[in-house]
Design a protein around this motif. Structure first.
Motif, short mmCIF file in Angstrom:
data_model
loop_
_atom_site.label_atom_id
_atom_site.label_comp_id
_atom_site.label_asym_id
_atom_site.label_seq_id
_atom_site.Cartn_x
_atom_site.Cartn_y
_atom_site.Cartn_z
N GLY A 268 0.67 -1.23 -0.18
CA GLY A 268 -0.05 0.01 -0.06
C GLY A 268 0.82 1.28 0.02
N ARG A 269 2.10 1.23 -0.02
CA ARG A 269 2.97 2.32 -0.09
C ARG A 269 3.15 3.05 -1.40
N TRP A 270 2.88 2.31 -2.58
CA TRP A 270 3.63 2.92 -3.78
C TRP A 270 2.39 2.96 -4.87
N LEU A 271 2.48 3.77 -5.52
CA LEU A 271 1.87 3.85 -6.87
C LEU A 271 2.85 3.73 -8.06
N ALA A 272 2.76 2.75 -8.94
CA ALA A 272 3.45 2.78 -10.11
C ALA A 272 2.51 3.06 -11.21
N TYR A 273 2.99 3.64 -12.26
CA TYR A 273 2.36 4.17 -13.41
C TYR A 273 3.01 4.70 -14.62
N VAL A 274 2.28 4.83 -15.67
CA VAL A 274 3.29 5.63 -16.82
C VAL A 274 2.80 6.79 -17.10
N SER A 275 3.75 7.67 -17.38
CA SER A 275 3.56 9.03 -17.62
C SER A 275 4.15 9.34 -18.77
N ARG A 276 3.59 10.51 -19.75
CA ARG A 276 4.09 10.93 -20.98
C ARG A 276 5.05 12.18 -20.65
N VAL A 277 6.20 11.96 -21.04
CA VAL A 277 7.33 13.27 -20.64
C VAL A 277 7.98 13.47 -22.09
N ASN A 278 7.76 14.45 -22.37
CA ASN A 278 7.99 14.85 -23.82
C ASN A 278 7.84 13.77 -25.02
N ALA B 234 7.23 5.94 -10.12
CA ALA B 234 6.78 5.36 -8.84
C ALA B 234 6.64 6.70 -7.94
N MET B 235 5.47 6.70 -7.14
CA MET B 235 5.11 7.64 -6.36
C MET B 235 5.13 7.10 -4.82
N GLU B 236 5.47 7.61 -3.95
CA GLU B 236 5.31 7.37 -2.76
C GLU B 236 3.99 7.81 -2.22
N ALA C 171 2.07 8.14 0.64
CA ALA C 171 2.11 9.20 1.53
C ALA C 171 2.42 10.64 1.32
N THR C 172 3.64 10.64 0.59
CA THR C 172 4.18 12.05 0.50
C THR C 172 3.82 12.71 -1.02
N GLY C 173 3.43 11.67 -1.85
CA GLY C 173 3.17 12.16 -3.19
C GLY C 173 4.26 12.48 -4.01
N ALA C 174 5.34 12.09 -3.56
CA ALA C 174 6.88 12.16 -4.38
C ALA C 174 6.79 11.28 -5.28
N ALA C 175 6.93 11.59 -6.66
CA ALA C 175 7.32 10.81 -7.73
C ALA C 175 8.40 10.91 -8.39
N THR C 176 8.78 9.74 -8.76
CA THR C 176 10.21 9.51 -9.56
C THR C 176 10.28 8.67 -10.80
N ALA C 177 10.63 9.11 -11.84
CA ALA C 177 10.89 8.33 -13.17
C ALA C 177 11.96 7.09 -12.87
N LEU C 178 11.55 5.82 -13.21
CA LEU C 178 12.44 4.85 -13.02
C LEU C 178 13.13 4.55 -14.23
N ASN D 120 6.26 -8.68 -2.71
CA ASN D 120 6.73 -8.45 -1.99
C ASN D 120 7.10 -7.03 -1.86
N SER D 121 6.37 -6.02 -2.90
CA SER D 121 6.62 -4.80 -3.27
C SER D 121 7.68 -4.19 -3.42
N ARG D 122 8.76 -5.07 -3.87
CA ARG D 122 10.11 -4.62 -4.01
C ARG D 122 10.59 -4.59 -5.29
N LEU D 123 9.83 -5.37 -6.40
CA LEU D 123 10.03 -5.18 -7.67
C LEU D 123 8.98 -4.71 -8.43
N ILE D 124 9.03 -4.28 -9.74
CA ILE D 124 8.01 -3.99 -10.60
C ILE D 124 8.21 -4.65 -11.98
N VAL D 125 7.40 -5.38 -12.64
CA VAL D 125 7.67 -5.81 -13.88
C VAL D 125 6.80 -4.94 -14.82
#
Length: 439
Positions: A350-360, A367-369, A371-378, A392-397
């Motif tokens: 329940g900690r993370w939201l993974a999603y696809v974002s169009r960037v340029n 991935a967004m945490e 609780a904080t709304g902080a998002a990072t491009a992976l 186990n929430s540690r990897l994303i396919v």
């Protein structure tokens, strides 16, 4: 050392050739097939705190059809938590007390040794032991007696044991993934090991198959088939190959997502106009609409506690991710960074939201945490799709394109360690990581 016996064995999204985005935009029986071509695992990147581990060649594994030690090492390296230490020339098995000083000189923090013995009845006895080199401790081991078909599963179980002992987190290597391939005009739904190997065909069709989704028990897969010349939702029983029709209403029926208790599916239907969110009993029946929207709502994903459904909507003018109570009500916007965000996946913890974002113009995994709304491009690729978390929430396919080829990738949550699951079975898309319960 314990002994274990295993059983024998309309959507607001863009387009590109055979992709989830194309099939979703168009929305606006065990198959007798050979196994897919073998996958090659390629691990890239360097993490900050990888644990050095030595996986010695198992005694007599050269006579085994599966190289257990190599599979264990690939699993552990792919997790991003470990890096291998050279074991060339070393002869050890589970009964050997290793020279720990020697392994410390090799900078190993831990050591795995074992053996593979073929029994008179054709089965294999696989044994291993794990050592903490730094503390000089025997961390235990296990023994498995299995048929040849289960040797890969044994290797994944060993990797799970090692991972949990050394990290305190449950391993996911013995779980399964589902994915879809397109080869020529043939679409196939596959169930495979977590590293993409040992793929078994669950369904084949001349029409697209999209959106496979594991049930919480790991015994069933919901998916969308176009074999009726329109999108229809089925649920497939993995063990028996039987399937049942769940949603075939007027218009499109798409994007199934299981509730955590396995009793309900969230789906997208256009029977009343625009694509909207509904819930329906997993055995079928009359769907219940979650809310009224003037836009397109699609790609639902339940939160792990079942209280909320995350989804994509263009109600604000461009696709963003929102959430709504699973009982219905008013939607709340979740993503604010970026102007085009799709394909939500929620981590099992329940900690993370993974999603696809169009960037340029490039579609990149983020991935967004929560609780904080902080998002990072992976990623730095341009055609990422369909993220799905390991249990186990540690990897994303996820699916992507590399060097002009469709591929499945796994990544750590910081994006530092990636592994390509590269096969020859056609375009590879639509991954979904199964739960722990599937063994």
């Amino acid at each position: 050392m314990t002994t274990q016996r295993l059983p024998a064995s309309s959507s607001p999204v863009p387009t590109s050739p055979f992709t989830r985005r194309q099939c979703l935009a168009a929305l606006g029986a065990l198959a007798s097939l050979p196994a897919a071509a073998q996958f090659r695992v390629e691990v890239t990147g360097v993490g900050m705190t990888q644990l050095p581990i030595a996986i010695a060649p198992f005694r007599d594994e050269a006579q085994s059809p599966q190289k257990i030690s190599a599979i264990v090492q690939a699993d552990l390296e792919r997790s991003g938590q470990f890096r291998g230490v050279d074991t060339a020339g070393m002869r050890l098995d589970e009964t050997t007390r290793p020279d720990l000083a020697l392994w410390r000189q090799k900078s190993a923090d831990s050591l795995v040794s074992g053996s593979v013995v073929r029994l008179a009845d054709g089965r294999y006895d696989v044994r291993f032991r794990l050592w903490d080199v730094v503390r000089g401790q025997d961390l235990g081991g296990q023994s498995y007696v299995v048929v040849q078909a289960d040797l890969r599963l044994v290797a994944h179980r060993i990797a799970d044991f090692v991972y949990e002992k050394l990290t305190g987190v449950r391993g996911v290597f013995s779980t399964r993934i589902a994915y879809v391939t397109k080869a020529g005009n043939r679409y196939s739904l596959w169930v495979a090991d977590s590293d993409g190997e040992n793929a078994q065909a669950a369904l084949a069709s001349p029409e697209p198959i999209i959106s496979p989704a594991w049930s919480p028990s790991g015994g069933q897969l919901a998916y969308v088939s176009f074999e009726s010349r329109k999108p229809v939702v089925y649920v497939h029983d993995v063990a028996s190959g039987r399937r049942r029709l769940v949603a075939n209403f007027k218009g499109s029926n798409s994007a199934p997502a299981w509730s955590p208790d396995g009793r309900t599916l969230a789906i997208t239907l256009s029977r009343d106009g625009n694509s909207q969110l509904y819930t329906i009993d997993a055995n079928g029946g009359e769907p219940r609409r979650l809310m009224q929207s003037s836009g397109i709502d699609t790609e639902p994903a339940f939160s792990p506690d079942g209280r909320f459904i995350y989804f994509v909507s263009d109600r604000g003018g461009a696709p963003q991710i929102y959430k709504v109570a699973s009982s219905g009500g008013n939607a709340e916007r979740v993503t604010f960074s970026g102007s085009y965000n799709i394909s939500p996946a929620i981590s099992p913890d329940g900690r993370w939201l993974a999603y696809v974002s169009r960037v340029n113009g490039a579609f990149r995994l983020h991935a967004m945490e929560l609780a904080t709304g902080a998002a990072t491009a992976l990623t730095d690729t341009s055609a990422d799709e369909r993220p799905s978390f390991a249990p186990n929430s540690r990897l994303i396919v996820y699916a992507t394109q590399q060097q002009g080829r469709e591929a499945l990738m796994t990544t750590t949550l910081d994006g530092k360690i990636k592994a390509r699951l590269a096969g020859q079975g056609g375009d590879i898309r639509e991954p979904d990581w199964g739960p722990y319960q599937f063994q």
